[in-house]
Design a protein around this motif. Structure first.
Motif, PDB file in Angstrom:
ATOM      1  N   VAL A 186       0.875  -1.169   0.000  1.00 24.64           N
ATOM      2  CA  VAL A 186       0.000   0.000   0.000  1.00 24.64           C
ATOM      3  C   VAL A 186       0.913   1.219   0.000  1.00 24.64           C
ATOM      4  N   ALA A 187       0.664   2.118  -0.930  1.00 24.69           N
ATOM      5  CA  ALA A 187       1.416   3.373  -0.983  1.00 24.69           C
ATOM      6  C   ALA A 187       0.441   4.526  -0.771  1.00 24.69           C
ATOM      7  N   VAL A 188       0.836   5.469   0.050  1.00 21.51           N
ATOM      8  CA  VAL A 188       0.031   6.681   0.223  1.00 21.51           C
ATOM      9  C   VAL A 188       0.730   7.816  -0.522  1.00 21.51           C
ATOM     10  N   VAL A 189      -0.074   8.755  -0.964  1.00 20.32           N
ATOM     11  CA  VAL A 189       0.444   9.887  -1.718  1.00 20.32           C
ATOM     12  C   VAL A 189       0.426  11.114  -0.812  1.00 20.32           C
ATOM     13  N   LEU A 190       1.550  11.754  -0.692  1.00 22.56           N
ATOM     14  CA  LEU A 190       1.652  12.946   0.149  1.00 22.56           C
ATOM     15  C   LEU A 190       0.921  14.118  -0.497  1.00 22.56           C
ATOM     16  N   ASP A 191       0.510  15.054   0.324  1.00 19.67           N
ATOM     17  CA  ASP A 191      -0.209  16.226  -0.187  1.00 19.67           C
ATOM     18  C   ASP A 191       0.668  17.099  -1.081  1.00 19.67           C
ATOM     19  N   ARG A 192       1.959  17.179  -0.758  1.00 17.40           N
ATOM     20  CA  ARG A 192       2.862  18.092  -1.471  1.00 17.40           C
ATOM     21  C   ARG A 192       4.075  17.344  -2.007  1.00 17.40           C
ATOM     22  N   ASP A 193       4.771  17.995  -2.902  1.00 12.36           N
ATOM     23  CA  ASP A 193       6.021  17.515  -3.483  1.00 12.36           C
ATOM     24  C   ASP A 193       7.020  17.255  -2.346  1.00 12.36           C
ATOM     25  N   ASN A 194       7.635  16.080  -2.330  1.00 16.58           N
ATOM     26  CA  ASN A 194       8.593  15.756  -1.262  1.00 16.58           C
ATOM     27  C   ASN A 194      10.035  15.681  -1.762  1.00 16.58           C
ATOM     28  N   ASP A 195      10.326  16.259  -2.936  1.00 15.95           N
ATOM     29  CA  ASP A 195      11.678  16.190  -3.504  1.00 15.95           C
ATOM     30  C   ASP A 195      12.741  16.782  -2.583  1.00 15.95           C
ATOM     31  N   GLY A 220      14.199   9.209   5.022  1.00 11.39           N
ATOM     32  CA  GLY A 220      14.502   8.447   6.229  1.00 11.39           C
ATOM     33  C   GLY A 220      13.846   9.029   7.457  1.00 11.39           C
ATOM     34  N   ARG A 221      14.649   9.231   8.487  1.00  9.09           N
ATOM     35  CA  ARG A 221      14.134   9.801   9.738  1.00  9.09           C
ATOM     36  C   ARG A 221      14.282  11.314   9.802  1.00  9.09           C
ATOM     37  N   ALA A 222      14.618  11.917   8.664  1.00 12.39           N
ATOM     38  CA  ALA A 222      14.813  13.368   8.641  1.00 12.39           C
ATOM     39  C   ALA A 222      13.519  14.092   8.988  1.00 12.39           C
ATOM     40  N   VAL A 223      13.631  15.068   9.831  1.00 10.74           N
ATOM     41  CA  VAL A 223      12.476  15.887  10.206  1.00 10.74           C
ATOM     42  C   VAL A 223      12.725  17.342   9.811  1.00 10.74           C
ATOM     43  N   ASN A 224      13.466  17.503   8.713  1.00  6.38           N
ATOM     44  CA  ASN A 224      13.764  18.854   8.243  1.00  6.38           C
ATOM     45  C   ASN A 224      12.524  19.519   7.651  1.00  6.38           C
ATOM     46  N   ASN A 225      12.361  20.802   7.974  1.00  2.00           N
ATOM     47  CA  ASN A 225      11.361  21.589   7.257  1.00  2.00           C
ATOM     48  C   ASN A 225      11.924  21.816   5.872  1.00  2.00           C
ATOM     49  N   TYR A 226      11.065  21.799   4.883  1.00  2.00           N
ATOM     50  CA  TYR A 226      11.552  21.986   3.526  1.00  2.00           C
ATOM     51  C   TYR A 226      10.532  22.766   2.706  1.00  2.00           C
ATOM     52  N   VAL A 227      11.034  23.395   1.672  1.00  2.00           N
ATOM     53  CA  VAL A 227      10.180  24.099   0.723  1.00  2.00           C
ATOM     54  C   VAL A 227       9.954  23.146  -0.441  1.00  2.00           C
ATOM     55  N   PRO A 228       8.700  22.849  -0.774  1.00  2.00           N
ATOM     56  CA  PRO A 228       8.459  21.958  -1.910  1.00  2.00           C
ATOM     57  C   PRO A 228       9.156  22.474  -3.167  1.00  2.00           C
ATOM     58  N   ASN A 229       9.649  21.541  -3.960  1.00  2.00           N
ATOM     59  CA  ASN A 229      10.395  21.854  -5.169  1.00  2.00           C
ATOM     60  C   ASN A 229       9.491  22.320  -6.309  1.00  2.00           C
ATOM     61  N   SER A 230       8.209  21.987  -6.223  1.00  2.00           N
ATOM     62  CA  SER A 230       7.265  22.336  -7.285  1.00  2.00           C
ATOM     63  C   SER A 230       5.891  22.568  -6.661  1.00  2.00           C
ATOM     64  N   SER A 231       4.928  22.831  -7.502  1.00  5.69           N
ATOM     65  CA  SER A 231       3.564  23.033  -7.012  1.00  5.69           C
ATOM     66  C   SER A 231       2.739  21.747  -7.089  1.00  5.69           C
ATOM     67  N   ARG A 232       3.404  20.595  -7.252  1.00  9.65           N
ATOM     68  CA  ARG A 232       2.695  19.313  -7.334  1.00  9.65           C
ATOM     69  C   ARG A 232       1.855  19.093  -6.091  1.00  9.65           C
ATOM     70  N   LEU A 233       0.628  18.623  -6.295  1.00  8.83           N
ATOM     71  CA  LEU A 233      -0.275  18.270  -5.205  1.00  8.83           C
ATOM     72  C   LEU A 233      -0.836  16.880  -5.467  1.00  8.83           C
ATOM     73  N   HIS A 234      -0.867  16.035  -4.450  1.00  8.02           N
ATOM     74  CA  HIS A 234      -1.460  14.695  -4.542  1.00  8.02           C
ATOM     75  C   HIS A 234      -1.005  13.958  -5.791  1.00  8.02           C
ATOM     76  N   ASN A 235       0.295  13.911  -5.992  1.00  4.32           N
ATOM     77  CA  ASN A 235       0.869  13.274  -7.162  1.00  4.32           C
ATOM     78  C   ASN A 235       1.561  11.988  -6.736  1.00  4.32           C
ATOM     79  N   ALA A 236       1.326  10.906  -7.455  1.00  8.62           N
ATOM     80  CA  ALA A 236       1.891   9.603  -7.071  1.00  8.62           C
ATOM     81  C   ALA A 236       3.418   9.611  -7.066  1.00  8.62           C
ATOM     82  N   ASN A 237       4.047  10.579  -7.709  1.00 10.07           N
ATOM     83  CA  ASN A 237       5.506  10.692  -7.630  1.00 10.07           C
ATOM     84  C   ASN A 237       5.956  11.041  -6.215  1.00 10.07           C
ATOM     85  N   ASP A 238       5.026  11.448  -5.375  1.00  5.46           N
ATOM     86  CA  ASP A 238       5.315  11.787  -3.982  1.00  5.46           C
ATOM     87  C   ASP A 238       4.712  10.746  -3.047  1.00  5.46           C
ATOM     88  N   ALA A 239       4.815   9.498  -3.430  1.00  3.59           N
ATOM     89  CA  ALA A 239       4.244   8.403  -2.647  1.00  3.59           C
ATOM     90  C   ALA A 239       5.263   7.854  -1.648  1.00  3.59           C
TER      91      ALA A 239
END
Length: 159
Positions: free
Chosen positions: A113-122, A127-146
């Protein structure tokens, strides 16, 4: 020929339903997939979604999808303990190693089972990173961010 108000309302209703369906159909939330290749060193996988499109077209594969820790942790624990359990088996004439799963839980060919994140996760470190990040694009609910969150099927004997 003039349409009645009732007929006009029906057509508007049908049009709005189609519009709504078009929007909802484009939003990806979660999906079932088959692991094509699992990369144990990076805990990522290439996956093939199982659901075809409505016209029967097979979905494209998604590459380098992060795998949640719960999908592979047991495999790694067993791998670390197996040499010690083998020694215990030899000393005590027990059969502990025989009772371990024959296959890894996370492996090529298993359904997940794969879930799709709301925003681009590039720009997320992974891993266990908890860094705040700025999305790389305006992608929303895109399977590339699963992210793979679970392995389906299997049992304690066969993995």
């Amino acid at each position: 020929m003039a349409q009645s108000q009732n007929e006009e309302r029906k057509q508007w209703y049908k049009a709005m339903r189609k519009f709504k369906w078009g929007i909802i159909a484009g939003i990806q939330c979660a999906f079932l997939a088959k692991v094509i290749k699992y990369y144990e060193d990076t805990h990522t996988a290439d996956i093939q979604p199982l659901a075809n499109s409505s016209d029967g077209e097979v979905s494209a594969q998604y590459l380098d999808i992060p795998v949640s820790e719960n999908c592979y942790m047991i495999d790694e624990i067993i791998k670390q303990l197996k040499p010690e359990l083998t020694k215990i088996d030899k000393k005590c004439s027990s059969n502990i190693v025989e009772k371990l799963p024959k296959k890894r839980l996370m492996r090529d060919g298993v359904p997940v089972v794969a879930v799709v994140l709301d925003r681009d996760n590039d720009n997320w470190k992974g891993g266990r990173a908890v860094n705040n990040y700025v999305p790389n694009s305006s992608r929303l609910h895109n399977a590339n961010d699963a992210i793979i969150i679970g392995v389906l099927g299997g049992d304690a004997e066969n993995g």
